[in-house]
Motif scaffolding. Structure first.
Motif, PDB file in Angstrom:
ATOM      1  N   ASP A  56      14.734 -24.580  -6.168  1.00 36.14           N
ATOM      2  CA  ASP A  56      15.356 -25.797  -5.643  1.00 36.14           C
ATOM      3  C   ASP A  56      16.192 -25.457  -4.406  1.00 36.14           C
ATOM      4  OD1 ASP A  56      14.319 -27.515  -7.501  1.00 36.14           O
ATOM      5  OD2 ASP A  56      16.191 -27.807  -8.614  1.00 36.14           O
ATOM      6  N   TRP A  57      16.424 -26.461  -3.576  1.00 35.06           N
ATOM      7  CA  TRP A  57      17.300 -26.326  -2.419  1.00 35.06           C
ATOM      8  C   TRP A  57      18.618 -27.018  -2.717  1.00 35.06           C
ATOM      9  CZ3 TRP A  57      15.594 -23.152   1.284  1.00 35.06           C
ATOM     10  CH2 TRP A  57      14.211 -22.943   1.404  1.00 35.06           C
ATOM     11  N   VAL A  58      19.715 -26.352  -2.375  1.00 33.94           N
ATOM     12  CA  VAL A  58      21.031 -26.954  -2.586  1.00 33.94           C
ATOM     13  C   VAL A  58      21.833 -26.873  -1.290  1.00 33.94           C
ATOM     14  CG1 VAL A  58      21.052 -26.377  -5.041  1.00 33.94           C
ATOM     15  CG2 VAL A  58      22.054 -24.781  -3.399  1.00 33.94           C
ATOM     16  N   THR A  59      22.933 -27.606  -1.269  1.00 32.73           N
ATOM     17  CA  THR A  59      23.879 -27.566  -0.160  1.00 32.73           C
ATOM     18  C   THR A  59      25.157 -26.912  -0.650  1.00 32.73           C
ATOM     19  OG1 THR A  59      22.956 -29.564   0.828  1.00 32.73           O
ATOM     20  CG2 THR A  59      25.200 -28.984   1.459  1.00 32.73           C
ATOM     21  N   VAL A  60      25.769 -26.094   0.188  1.00 36.96           N
ATOM     22  CA  VAL A  60      26.988 -25.377  -0.200  1.00 36.96           C
ATOM     23  C   VAL A  60      28.078 -25.648   0.830  1.00 36.96           C
ATOM     24  CG1 VAL A  60      28.016 -23.116  -0.616  1.00 36.96           C
ATOM     25  CG2 VAL A  60      25.685 -23.579  -1.391  1.00 36.96           C
ATOM     26  N   GLU A  61      29.275 -25.928   0.319  1.00 38.47           N
ATOM     27  CA  GLU A  61      30.409 -26.296   1.161  1.00 38.47           C
ATOM     28  C   GLU A  61      31.490 -25.218   1.096  1.00 38.47           C
ATOM     29  OE1 GLU A  61      32.618 -30.472   1.654  1.00 38.47           O
ATOM     30  OE2 GLU A  61      33.022 -29.514  -0.275  1.00 38.47           O
ATOM     31  N   THR A  62      32.039 -24.872   2.265  1.00 32.46           N
ATOM     32  CA  THR A  62      33.164 -23.940   2.316  1.00 32.46           C
ATOM     33  C   THR A  62      34.445 -24.732   2.565  1.00 32.46           C
ATOM     34  OG1 THR A  62      33.283 -23.502   4.705  1.00 32.46           O
ATOM     35  CG2 THR A  62      31.562 -22.358   3.461  1.00 32.46           C
ATOM     36  N   CYS A  63      35.556 -24.010   2.656  1.00 35.79           N
ATOM     37  CA  CYS A  63      36.827 -24.675   2.951  1.00 35.79           C
ATOM     38  C   CYS A  63      37.555 -23.892   4.037  1.00 35.79           C
ATOM     39  CB  CYS A  63      37.683 -24.774   1.691  1.00 35.79           C
ATOM     40  SG  CYS A  63      38.227 -23.167   1.079  1.00 35.79           S
TER      41      CYS A  63
END
Length: 217
Positions: A164-171
Motif C-alpha cells: 500500500d501507499w501511505v502519506t507521512v507527515e513531519t513536524c
C-alpha cells in the motif's frame, strides 16, 4: 526575525516534540531511520573483493532483525567520480545492490532510478574496489524508494496492506508531507521508516525522530 519571534518558534517546536514523544506508542507514529549510501553484496562479490571464504564482520546491529553494519567498506567508482570507504550492510544477499541518494548519484555520474529495494532490472551498473579485487556490476545501483517496514500487528491496526501507499507527515519549522511512501509488511520487520539523506536533510529530520502516518484512502 526578532528575539520574541524566535522564542515563540522555539516553544512551538518544543511543544510539538513533547507531543510526539508522548504519542510515540500510537500505531501511526513511526520512528525514522536515515539511510546513508551503502552496499549489499552477494557472497560471490564479497569473496572477490575481500578474499575467498571471507565473512562480513558485524560491528553494529541495525533495527531490522538480522541486519547489521559491517566493518568492511569498499570504494565505489562511477563515470565521473568515486566514493572511498562506503559501508557494506550484512548479511550477504542473492544479488549485489548499491543504494545512493540523488546527490550521491549525480556526484559520480550515475543516472540511477528511484525504485524499491531488490527491483534491479534496468538499473545502471558500477565498479566496486576492495582490498583483494574489483567487481564491475552491470546493474544494481538505485535510489531507494521511501518506505516503511511494518509488522503485521501494526499494519492491521492501521488498515494497511503490504505494498500500500501511505502519506507521512513531519513536524517542526520545516514541516513536510511525504507522499507515495511504500508500506512493506512482514513478520520479519520491525516498525521503522527509511528515508535517504537528501530527503531527511530537506525536512530537517534526524535519526529516531517520530513521524505520523496518514493512510491513503
Amino acid at each position: 526575525m526578532n528575539e520574541d519571534e524566535k522564542k515563540v518558534i522555539e516553544q512551538i517546536v518544543i511543544n510539538t516534540v513533547k507531543k510526539l514523544i508522548s504519542e510515540k506508542d500510537n500505531p501511526n507514529r513511526v520512528v525514522l531511520g536515515i539511510s546513508n549510501k551503502h552496499i549489499h553484496l552477494s557472497k560471490e562479490d564479497i569473496e572477490t573483493l575481500f578474499g575467498k571464504g571471507h565473512e562480513l564482520t558485524n560491528i553494529k546491529d541495525l533495527k531490522q532483525p538480522g541486519q547489521y553494519a559491517a566493518k568492511e567498506m569498499v570504494k565505489v567508482i562511477g563515470p565521473k567520480g568515486s566514493f572511498d570507504k562506503v559501508r557494506i550492510l550484512g548479511p550477504a544477499r542473492p544479488e549485489s545492490q548499491i543504494e545512493l541518494s540523488l546527490t550521491d548519484a549525480r556526484t559520480i555520474g550515475i543516472k540511477a532510478p528511484v525504485c524499491e529495494s531488490g527491483k534491479l532490472e534496468g538499473t545502471p551498473g558500477i565498479t566496486l574496489e576492495g582490498p583483494c579485487g574489483t567487481v564491475t556490476l552491470t546493474h544494481g545501483v538505485i535510489i531507494a524508494l521511501r518506505h516503511i517496514h511494518m509488522p503485521p500487528s501494526v499494519a492491521e491496526q492501521l488498515g494497511i496492506k503490504d505494498k500500500d501507499w501511505v502519506t507521512v507527515e513531519t513536524c517542526g519549522i520545516r514541516k513536510t508531507i511525504f507522499c507515495n511512501v511504500l508500506a512493506r509488511v512482514s513478520d520479519k520487520f520491525d516498525y521503522e521508516m527509511h528515508l535517504d539523506t537528501d530527503e531527511a536533510n530537506a525536512a530537517g529530520l534526524n535519526n529516531n525522530d517520530y513521524l505520523k502516518i496518514i493512510p491513503n484512502r
